[in-house]
Design an enzyme around this catalytic site. Structure first.
Site, mmCIF file in Angstrom:
data_model
loop_
_atom_site.group_PDB
_atom_site.id
_atom_site.type_symbol
_atom_site.label_atom_id
_atom_site.label_comp_id
_atom_site.label_asym_id
_atom_site.label_seq_id
_atom_site.Cartn_x
_atom_site.Cartn_y
_atom_site.Cartn_z
ATOM 1 N N ASP A 107 0.860 -1.180 0.000
ATOM 2 C CA ASP A 107 0.000 0.000 0.000
ATOM 3 C C ASP A 107 0.898 1.232 0.000
ATOM 4 O O ASP A 107 1.563 1.522 0.982
ATOM 5 C CB ASP A 107 -0.916 -0.007 1.226
ATOM 6 N N ARG A 109 -0.117 4.405 -0.524
ATOM 7 C CA ARG A 109 -0.868 5.655 -0.364
ATOM 8 C C ARG A 109 -0.252 6.555 0.697
ATOM 9 O O ARG A 109 0.307 6.092 1.682
ATOM 10 C CB ARG A 109 -2.330 5.348 -0.016
#
Length: 181
Positions: A107, A109
């Site tokens: 991930d 982000r």
């Protein structure tokens, strides 16, 4: 709609608001990362489009809230890499393994743009529509009080069962039901 540019990445982000936005009471909010395939093309491989629609519906019922729409396609790897990840998933990799095989983290982000977005709105307390504890932690890190995490499970179908199991097992998402809706 309120637009923001992340000067570090040149990406444009949105906050879609409804009703009176102020500090007087916690704001019903959804932090939603862009998912072209789910949000606009109605892919059944994920639950993203259904989560966005459900968040809009819940905010409309409350007549007050905000959706923070962050341009972080494919957990931050971008649209073309997401398509490459889909090809790996078609060959048996889960969503995390596919990103890692492409040389990315599970991930990627970054939620730092949320600081100026919340500051602009003058909001410091939310009721957050999410299954992702990392979003709760990201808000706490920028000084936003999460009064309540509201489970936001929707969009489960026979095509995304393994995807949701991976989100729960490898990414720590707080998901309850394992049966198709």
């Amino acid at each position: 709609m309120h637009g923001f540019i992340d000067e570090a990445t040149d990406k444009e982000h949105l906050v879609i608001t409804m009703g009176q936005i102020d500090r007087d009471e916690p704001l019903l909010a959804r932090i939603h990362s862009e998912c072209l395939t789910g949000d606009a093309l109605f892919s059944l491989r994920c639950d993203c489009g259904a989560q966005l629609q459900a968040a809009m519906h819940k905010i409309a019922l409350e007549k007050r809230g905000a959706i923070f729409y962050l341009r972080q396609e494919g957990r931050g790897i971008g649209l073309l890499n997401k398509i490459r990840a889909y090809q790996l998933q078609d060959k048996g990799a889960d969503t995390v393994e596919a990103n890692e095989r492409l040389g990315f983290g599970a991930d990627m982000r970054d939620y730092s743009i949320l600081g100026p977005m919340f500051e602009y709105l003058g909001v410091d307390t939310v009721k957050l529509l999410t299954n992702n504890p990392k979003k709760v932690e990201a808000l706490k890190a920028i000084g936003i009080h999460v009064q309540q995490r509201i489970p936001h499970e929707t969009g489960r179908n026979p095509h995304n069962v393994e995807y949701l199991q991976t989100k729960k097992g490898k990414l720590g998402h707080l998901l309850e039901d394992d049966s198709p809706q």
